[in-house]
Design an enzyme around this catalytic site. Structure first.
Site, PDB file in Angstrom:
ATOM      1  N   THR A  58      38.913  38.245  41.260  1.00 37.47           N
ATOM      2  CA  THR A  58      40.321  38.203  40.843  1.00 37.47           C
ATOM      3  C   THR A  58      41.055  39.451  41.312  1.00 37.47           C
ATOM      4  O   THR A  58      42.192  39.370  41.778  1.00 37.47           O
ATOM      5  CB  THR A  58      40.432  38.066  39.311  1.00 37.47           C
ATOM      6  N   LYS A  95      43.402  28.665  41.837  1.00 39.54           N
ATOM      7  CA  LYS A  95      42.060  28.819  41.262  1.00 39.54           C
ATOM      8  C   LYS A  95      41.696  27.447  40.710  1.00 39.54           C
ATOM      9  O   LYS A  95      42.424  26.909  39.865  1.00 39.54           O
ATOM     10  CB  LYS A  95      42.092  29.897  40.176  1.00 39.54           C
ATOM     11  N   GLU A 152      41.057  31.679  44.718  1.00 40.27           N
ATOM     12  CA  GLU A 152      39.897  32.358  44.124  1.00 40.27           C
ATOM     13  C   GLU A 152      38.915  31.296  43.643  1.00 40.27           C
ATOM     14  O   GLU A 152      39.301  30.347  42.951  1.00 40.27           O
ATOM     15  CB  GLU A 152      40.313  33.223  42.923  1.00 40.27           C
ATOM     16  N   GLY A 153      37.651  31.465  43.968  1.00 40.94           N
ATOM     17  CA  GLY A 153      36.635  30.528  43.507  1.00 40.94           C
ATOM     18  C   GLY A 153      36.312  30.727  42.037  1.00 40.94           C
ATOM     19  O   GLY A 153      37.003  31.436  41.298  1.00 40.94           O
ATOM     20  N   GLY A 208      32.946  31.746  39.747  1.00 40.89           N
ATOM     21  CA  GLY A 208      31.567  32.215  39.911  1.00 40.89           C
ATOM     22  C   GLY A 208      31.279  32.435  41.394  1.00 40.89           C
ATOM     23  O   GLY A 208      32.069  33.052  42.100  1.00 40.89           O
TER      24      GLY A 208
HETATM   25  N1  LIG Z   1      38.685  47.475  42.622  1.00 40.33           N
HETATM   26  C1  LIG Z   1      38.572  47.321  41.298  1.00 40.33           C
HETATM   27  N2  LIG Z   1      39.383  47.965  40.459  1.00 40.33           N
HETATM   28  C2  LIG Z   1      39.302  47.839  39.126  1.00 40.33           C
HETATM   29  N3  LIG Z   1      38.396  47.058  38.514  1.00 40.33           N
HETATM   30  C3  LIG Z   1      37.536  46.394  39.291  1.00 40.33           C
HETATM   31  C4  LIG Z   1      37.583  46.474  40.705  1.00 40.33           C
HETATM   32  N4  LIG Z   1      36.609  45.681  41.208  1.00 40.33           N
HETATM   33  C5  LIG Z   1      35.997  45.128  40.139  1.00 40.33           C
HETATM   34  N5  LIG Z   1      36.562  45.539  38.986  1.00 40.33           N
HETATM   35  C6  LIG Z   1      36.191  45.171  37.594  1.00 40.33           C
HETATM   36  O1  LIG Z   1      35.151  44.247  37.608  1.00 40.33           O
HETATM   37  C7  LIG Z   1      35.322  43.280  36.579  1.00 40.33           C
HETATM   38  C8  LIG Z   1      35.343  41.910  37.161  1.00 40.33           C
HETATM   39  O2  LIG Z   1      36.478  41.748  37.982  1.00 40.33           O
HETATM   40  P1  LIG Z   1      37.148  40.331  38.199  1.00 40.33           P
HETATM   41  O3  LIG Z   1      37.740  39.821  36.951  1.00 40.33           O
HETATM   42  O4  LIG Z   1      38.047  40.472  39.375  1.00 40.33           O
HETATM   43  O5  LIG Z   1      35.840  39.474  38.557  1.00 40.33           O
HETATM   44  P2  LIG Z   1      35.734  37.959  38.969  1.00 40.33           P
HETATM   45  O6  LIG Z   1      34.695  37.886  40.013  1.00 40.33           O
HETATM   46  O7  LIG Z   1      37.076  37.426  39.286  1.00 40.33           O
HETATM   47  O8  LIG Z   1      35.205  37.295  37.622  1.00 40.33           O
HETATM   48  P3  LIG Z   1      35.206  35.721  37.230  1.00 40.33           P
HETATM   49  O9  LIG Z   1      33.922  35.185  37.770  1.00 40.33           O
HETATM   50  O10 LIG Z   1      35.242  35.761  35.728  1.00 40.33           O
HETATM   51  O11 LIG Z   1      36.419  35.083  37.834  1.00 40.33           O
HETATM   52  C9  LIG Z   1      36.616  43.571  35.890  1.00 40.33           C
HETATM   53  O12 LIG Z   1      36.364  44.193  34.699  1.00 40.33           O
HETATM   54  C10 LIG Z   1      37.326  44.463  36.859  1.00 40.33           C
HETATM   55  O13 LIG Z   1      38.134  45.354  36.181  1.00 40.33           O
HETATM   56 MG   LIG Z   2      38.094  35.905  38.375  1.00 36.36          MG
END
Ligand SMILES: Nc1ncnc2c1ncn2[C@@H]1O[C@H](COP(=O)(O)OP(=O)(O)OP(=O)(O)O)[C@@H](O)[C@H]1O
Ligand SMILES: [Mg+2]
Length: 229
Positions: free
Chosen positions: A16, A37, A115-116, A118
């Protein structure tokens, strides 16, 4: 359809953050952009810190309504196929493709950042339609989000191999959050993934916050023009 599909080596890996940063940066460049998404789960849980739920953050970056970003929205934090079953709903692959096309505009006039959910082999429907099948149906190139540290070479190579096995074009890898002072191992992970896969590896520093402007600044550090060309 022109755009990028952002997948990850895992859930909670930074998809995300990367997708929102790309969406915000494109919008800041004056590019017409849509976000998508396929399904959001875990809406029963309070979003952590100042980061809204995925579809809300993507919608803010794209200037869309959250419901138009994610056609399926569920409370429990489980895989979409199970979340739908628990809700007595059926996720329909054709509905997903139609919603993605709508987000990209009737004539495909918007660049689509998807965005996918997982990782690439997560099932979307009870009859076994995977996230990977949706990427193929949309015909979008892939960006793989991965962690910087130990284990990431294997997870990233598995994801790239699974994508390529389905004929998907892997445009980039993003290691996130990239520390200010990366260790030798983390630097080596980046160069090793690049050497083994032939895919360019980018890094994304920790964003200070999740405002659209902070995300746009973060996204501007990524080579999205190259990925989209
Ligand atoms: N560049 C970044 N800056 C700040 N936080 C980050 C960064 N990269 C990863 N994180 C942290 O990692 C965690 C997961 O990020 P994110 O929500 O984007 O994951 P996701 O892969 O989209 O998760 P989901 O599978 O639930 O969609 C969050 O808590 C996020 O704050
Ligand atoms: Mg996400």
């Amino acid at each position: 359809m022109r755009g990028l599909f952002v997948t990850g080596t895992d859930t909670e890996i930074g998809k995300t953050v990367v997708a929102a940063a790309l969406t915000a940066a494109l919008a800041a460049d004056g590019v017409a952009v849509g976000a998508f998404k396929p399904a959001v789960t875990g809406l029963d849980e309070e979003p952590d810190g100042d980061k809204p739920h995925d579809h809300e953050l993507l919608a803010a970056c794209a200037g869309m309504a959250p419901e138009d970003v994610a056609p399926y929205r569920f409370g429990p934090a489980v895989s979409p196929h199970l979340a739908a079953e628990l809700a007595g709903e059926v996720i329909d692959a054709a509905t997903l493709v139609a919603a993605a096309r709508a987000a990209a505009g009737e004539r495909g006039e918007r660049v689509l950042i998807a965005e996918g959910v997982g990782g690439l082999l997560v099932p979307l429907t009870l009859d076994g339609v995977l996230v990977r099948d949706l990427v193929v149906a949309l015909g979008l190139p892939l960006v793989v989000v991965a962690r910087p540290g130990l284990g990431t070479i294997n997870h990233t190579m598995l994801t790239i191999e699974a994508a390529r096995g389905a004929g998907i074009d892997v445009r980039g890898v993003v290691l996130t959050p990239w520390p200010q002072e990366p260790t030798d191992m983390q630097r080596s992970n980046a160069t090793t993934i690049e050497a083994l896969s032939g895919v360019g590896v980018s890094t994304l520093a920790r964003v200070p916050g999740f405002s659209v402007s902070e995300l746009a600044s973060a996204g501007a550090t990524l080579p999205y023009d190259h990925w989209l060309s």
